[in-house]
Each structure stands twice: as C-alpha cells, then as structure tokens.
Design a protein around this motif. Structure first.
Motif, short mmCIF file in Angstrom:
data_model
loop_
_atom_site.label_atom_id
_atom_site.label_comp_id
_atom_site.label_asym_id
_atom_site.label_seq_id
_atom_site.Cartn_x
_atom_site.Cartn_y
_atom_site.Cartn_z
N LEU A 23 -11.21 11.42 12.25
CA LEU A 23 -12.65 11.27 12.07
C LEU A 23 -13.12 9.87 12.47
O LEU A 23 -14.23 9.70 12.99
N VAL A 26 -13.49 9.94 16.13
CA VAL A 26 -14.66 10.73 16.53
C VAL A 26 -15.96 9.98 16.31
O VAL A 26 -16.88 10.04 17.13
N LEU A 27 -16.07 9.25 15.19
CA LEU A 27 -17.29 8.50 14.91
C LEU A 27 -17.61 7.52 16.03
O LEU A 27 -18.75 7.42 16.48
N VAL A 154 -15.37 15.50 3.72
CA VAL A 154 -15.91 16.24 4.86
C VAL A 154 -17.29 16.82 4.52
O VAL A 154 -18.22 16.75 5.32
N TYR A 158 -20.86 15.81 6.24
CA TYR A 158 -21.77 16.82 6.79
C TYR A 158 -23.20 16.57 6.31
O TYR A 158 -24.15 16.55 7.11
N THR A 231 -7.45 14.57 17.57
CA THR A 231 -8.79 14.44 18.14
C THR A 231 -8.92 15.26 19.42
O THR A 231 -9.93 15.94 19.64
N VAL A 239 -16.49 16.72 14.99
CA VAL A 239 -16.16 16.38 13.60
C VAL A 239 -15.31 17.47 12.96
O VAL A 239 -14.25 17.19 12.41
#
Length: 293
Positions: A23, A26-27, A154, A158, A231, A239
């Motif tokens: 994560l 990804v951010l 998570v 969201y 990833t 996400v």
C-alpha cells in the motif's frame, strides 16, 4: 485440515504485512508517480523503533503507547524523507527517483546500524510467548492481530479516499496532476501527505511483524521486494490489488515452503510474479492499456 488451517492463518498474516508495505508503494505511485525502493527499510525502522519504545530493556512503554509513538515518529520521518529525497528532485525522470530512493535505503540502513548495531533483538510484546488453541489448531495471537489490524486499516483507507476532502484531492491528483493544480489543489502538500502515509504504513508493518521475527537490519529488504512483487501482481497502482497481491504471496509462500521445499522460501514470490507476467501481466485488478506506437 487442522494443519492446513494453521498454515493459512500464518500465510494470511504474512500476506497482510506484504499488503501493508505494498500500500505504501501504491500511495506514491498514485500521488507522485514514483517507486520508493526505500519502503522496505521503513519496515526495519518501524521494528527497531517499537523495540526501543516498548522493550523492558529500553524505554519500557506499553505496546499501545509504543505503537502511537512509532506512528508519530514515522510521520516526522516521512516529512524528512519527502523533503530530502523527492522535493529537491521534482521534475526529474524515473531513473532519478529510482537512484534517489535506493540511496535513501542505504542511508537509512547504515544509520540504523550506527544507532542499534548489527546484533538482532528479540521483541515479544504485546502477547509474549502465548499461543491460542482452537481444537487442534494452534495460532499465534500476533497473527490474528496482524490480520485484524490490516482489515480495519483497509476499511479506514477506503473511507479516507472516498469520503474525506484530502482523500478526494489525492485521487484527483493521481488522475491528473496538472488539472488538479489548475483547480486549486496544492499538489506539493498532497505529495507530502502521501509520503507521510506511505512511511507510516511501512513502519506500522514493522511494528506488527517485530514480535514474529528477530528485529534485525536485513528484515526490511526482502519484505520490500515481496511487497513490490505484490504491487505488480495486484495491479499497478491498485489499492485493493495491493492487499490481494500481498495475501496471495503470503499464502503461497507459506504453503510452498511447507509442502515443497523450504530452501526456496524467498523464491516462490518471484515464481508467482513470472507466472502472472506471462498469464495476466496487468495483475489481478489491473486494466489493459493500449498505447500508440
């Protein structure tokens, strides 16, 4: 069945750790379009920080207090990391940030060695050596904590991305950085927030995994690599894909290590990656993108 269930819980716990670190990747991919190869070292740093704060031989704080302290310190580290490794190089190409984050990883690891030394530490909080028995299934409480915490986080992320002003601005910046800047979004501030959150996710993964493994200088490198694999498997920049990829890697790694050959424990994640690149290169939640030649 009891052995299989026990292995699945262990695999899900490790997969949740990979998912948290993923994560973080990804951010930054979504917010500033870079890959942070120092993300794994933040796992190591988080483990050392919680050991320093919570170990009876060090500060001796309770686990909840040590946890909150690591969150605060990781936010400061994220700001420093953004100001030193990203902001001075804004406008650079992919290779520039690749080298910058790799160099940052080396610096972080060497600083950790100077502070804590090369000897591994044992940190057993908050459950000590306790185990839970459900019939014939034996489970570590820490594994359940990891799975539960990841699930809550998570859901929180969201709601953050879809129901808060900052989250919506981060999504807008990820979709079109120039357009976001034109409508008044302070893109530089969004970048700082993204770095803080990414660093915090890495450090929190280190906090959660510290009681499971020995706290050592090399623990973050492989976790970072496997999270990067997750990833790609989950779908670049997705996400939910980060979590799904992490869980898949964790479960397959534990099952393959048990039933195939433990000598290749660290190779199974890359075997899954090769399989996905052949069969579904866009990943689990990724989309096919066509470009003109």
């Amino acid at each position: 069945m009891s052995i299989l269930l026990q292995l699945l819980i262990t695999g899900l716990a490790m997969g949740a750790i990979y998912g948290l670190v993923s994560l973080g990747f990804v951010l930054l991919i979504n917010a500033v379009n870079i890959i942070n190869f120092a993300q794994g070292e933040f796992v190591m740093l988080g483990a050392f920080l919680v050991y320093t704060a919570g170990s009876p031989d060090m500060m001796g704080l309770s686990f909840p207090v040590a946890f909150l302290l690591v969150v605060l310190v990781s936010a400061v580290i994220g700001i420093i990391f953004e100001r030193t490794s990203y902001r001075p190089l804004r406008g650079g190409d992919f290779a520039t940030f690749l080298v910058a984050t790799l160099a940052s990883a080396v610096v972080i690891k060497n600083l950790a060695q100077q502070i804590w030394g090369p000897v591994p530490f044992s940190y057993t909080e908050p459950f000590g050596r306790k185990v839970l028995n459900f019939g014939e299934v034996t489970v570590l409480p820490q594994h359940l904590l990891i799975i539960g915490f990841t699930a809550v986080l998570v859901v929180a992320l969201y709601f953050f991305f879809f129901y808060t002003r900052t989250g919506k601005m981060m999504r807008a910046t990820a979709q079109d950085r120039a357009a976001a800047q034109l409508i008044g979004i302070r893109v530089a501030r969004i970048g700082t927030v993204s770095f803080v959150m990414s660093t915090a996710l890495g450090c929190l993964a280190g906090v959660l995994v510290a009681p499971v493994f020995f706290v050592n200088l090399d623990m973050g490198f492989l976790m970072g690599l496997k999270a990067f694999v997750a990833t790609i498997i989950g779908g670049w920049g997705s996400v939910p894909g980060a979590i799904a990829g992490g869980l898949l890697v964790g479960v397959v790694e534990v099952l393959a290590t048990t039933f195939l050959d433990s000598r290749y424990k660290d190779a199974y994640a890359f075997a899954i990656l090769i399989l996905f690149l052949i069969v579904r290169p866009q990943g689990i939640f990724g989309e096919k993108v066509a470009e003109k030649a």
